[in-house]
Design an enzyme around this catalytic site. Sequence first.
Site, PDB file in Angstrom:
ATOM      1  N   ASP A 115     -32.301 -11.841  33.737  1.00 25.99           N
ATOM      2  CA  ASP A 115     -32.015 -10.890  34.824  1.00 25.99           C
ATOM      3  C   ASP A 115     -32.999  -9.726  34.734  1.00 25.99           C
ATOM      4  OD1 ASP A 115     -29.291 -10.571  36.712  1.00 25.99           O
ATOM      5  OD2 ASP A 115     -30.407  -8.702  36.440  1.00 25.99           O
TER       6      ASP A 115
ATOM      7  N   CYS B 120     -26.063 -16.732  48.708  1.00 21.01           N
ATOM      8  CA  CYS B 120     -24.962 -15.875  49.190  1.00 21.01           C
ATOM      9  C   CYS B 120     -25.379 -15.123  50.444  1.00 21.01           C
ATOM     10  CB  CYS B 120     -24.501 -14.920  48.100  1.00 21.01           C
ATOM     11  SG  CYS B 120     -25.756 -13.764  47.561  1.00 21.01           S
TER      12      CYS B 120
ATOM     13  N   PHE C 136     -30.769 -15.130  37.195  1.00 22.23           N
ATOM     14  CA  PHE C 136     -30.042 -14.081  37.916  1.00 22.23           C
ATOM     15  C   PHE C 136     -28.645 -13.975  37.298  1.00 22.23           C
ATOM     16  CE2 PHE C 136     -32.837 -16.369  40.892  1.00 22.23           C
ATOM     17  CZ  PHE C 136     -33.673 -15.361  41.329  1.00 22.23           C
TER      18      PHE C 136
ATOM     19  N   ASP D 176     -28.559 -18.315  40.830  1.00 20.44           N
ATOM     20  CA  ASP D 176     -27.588 -17.571  41.649  1.00 20.44           C
ATOM     21  C   ASP D 176     -28.199 -16.234  42.077  1.00 20.44           C
ATOM     22  OD1 ASP D 176     -25.258 -16.822  42.925  1.00 20.44           O
ATOM     23  OD2 ASP D 176     -24.295 -16.067  41.113  1.00 20.44           O
TER      24      ASP D 176
ATOM     25  N   ARG E  37     -16.589 -22.354  36.751  1.00 14.59           N
ATOM     26  CA  ARG E  37     -15.764 -23.369  36.075  1.00 14.59           C
ATOM     27  C   ARG E  37     -16.478 -24.727  36.085  1.00 14.59           C
ATOM     28  NH1 ARG E  37     -12.390 -27.050  37.509  1.00 14.59           N
ATOM     29  NH2 ARG E  37     -12.423 -26.488  39.703  1.00 14.59           N
TER      30      ARG E  37
END
Length: 382
Positions: free
Chosen positions: A236, A323, A214, A283, A199
């Site tokens: 990707d 992550c 990614f 990401d 968002r």
Amino acid sequence: MISITLKPGRDHSVMAGHPWIFSGAIAGPASSAVEAVEVRSAEGTKLGEGVYSPASMIRVRLLKGEVEELLARAIASRRVEPGAGVRLVNAENDGIPGLVADWYDGHIVCQFTSALAEFYRDRIVEGLKRIEGVKSVSERLDNESRRKEGLVTEPKWRPVWGEEAPDLIEIAENGIKFLVDVRAGHKTGFYLDQREARRLVGELAAGREVLNCFSYTGGFGVYAAKAGATKVTQVDLSEGALELARKNAALNGVECETVNADVFKYLRNCRDAGRSFDLIVLDPPKFAESKSQLMKAARGYKDINLLAMKLLKPGGILATFSCSGAMTPEFFDQILREAAIDAKRSFQIVGRTRQAADHPVALNFPEGLYLKGAILREHQHI
Ligand code: SAH
């Protein structure tokens, strides 16, 4: 129920609410079965109940109440609606160690990643079947945590209950539509945890040329295109993910270029070709599976961030994420600072992100925080 006794002085973390007991903290007795146990301190005080797992380093996981009650409490805290994509249960952070359950328009996809979650499987599935509007329950078995626990990891996906889930399930997120492949996609099919970050990127994308690295099934890129980006490139390594990214763009009436490439190489090629962008998203997948891989992972994070920083136009934006649970937010910041120094650029932090609120972190379970991100704005070429 057998009673497990901890070694003297090893009850502190349990007393503080942490749900894991490692093998080294246990005085005895040892069991060769997965079974319900109660846990006592060396002094004999009962500390809690959980499930014993002889195959795991985390020998006992504690359950903080009745599984039905914990499940109901987790679900009540989410907005469960038709058409939504939402995490219903976030494992330890919702008091049920190892259980992940994601809702995609009434189709629930679970991951039972611990002996405890497996032990309570039937009661969990019964609880999920009672949710209003549920169409099916299925499960993904192909994850690293199951392998570590000595649980089978095949088949990749299997139905558990209810009607047959469609090959692609359509969900809507902040008014943007996505197709989710729960059978073969990553995790349970979609990165619900990046909802807030997508968002934010959407809000910054109007009038900008965007590079989404990614990209997986195109999440950030589709948000950016919908918000009026002048051009969006999705990069990707997985052709399957890119194919779905193209479908997702079409579903929302926007266009994106897709590039099947290794991001490390792609960024270098862009640099050599003198290309530049207004907004770059990084990401990447988990570079560090554990603390032992952290230094190698740090080099990977630094490389891509350094390259991306150099490709930004003046005033450009870098939305960058990690992550890896083993990477602390502080260490990630440090890597970004070092990358900026080497890139000879200076940046302002204009936003920070964490995993979305349906992926809560229990205060007494710091391991629950894994996803962190920074939105950086370039403000000076040095
Ligand atoms: N941003 C996405 C999630 C990204 S998941 C979202 O919001 O949905 C990480 C993705 O990186 C996966 O799709 C994987 O195929 C891809 N990937 C992993 N290593 C890569 C590499 N070296 N180059 C390009 N893509 C890579």
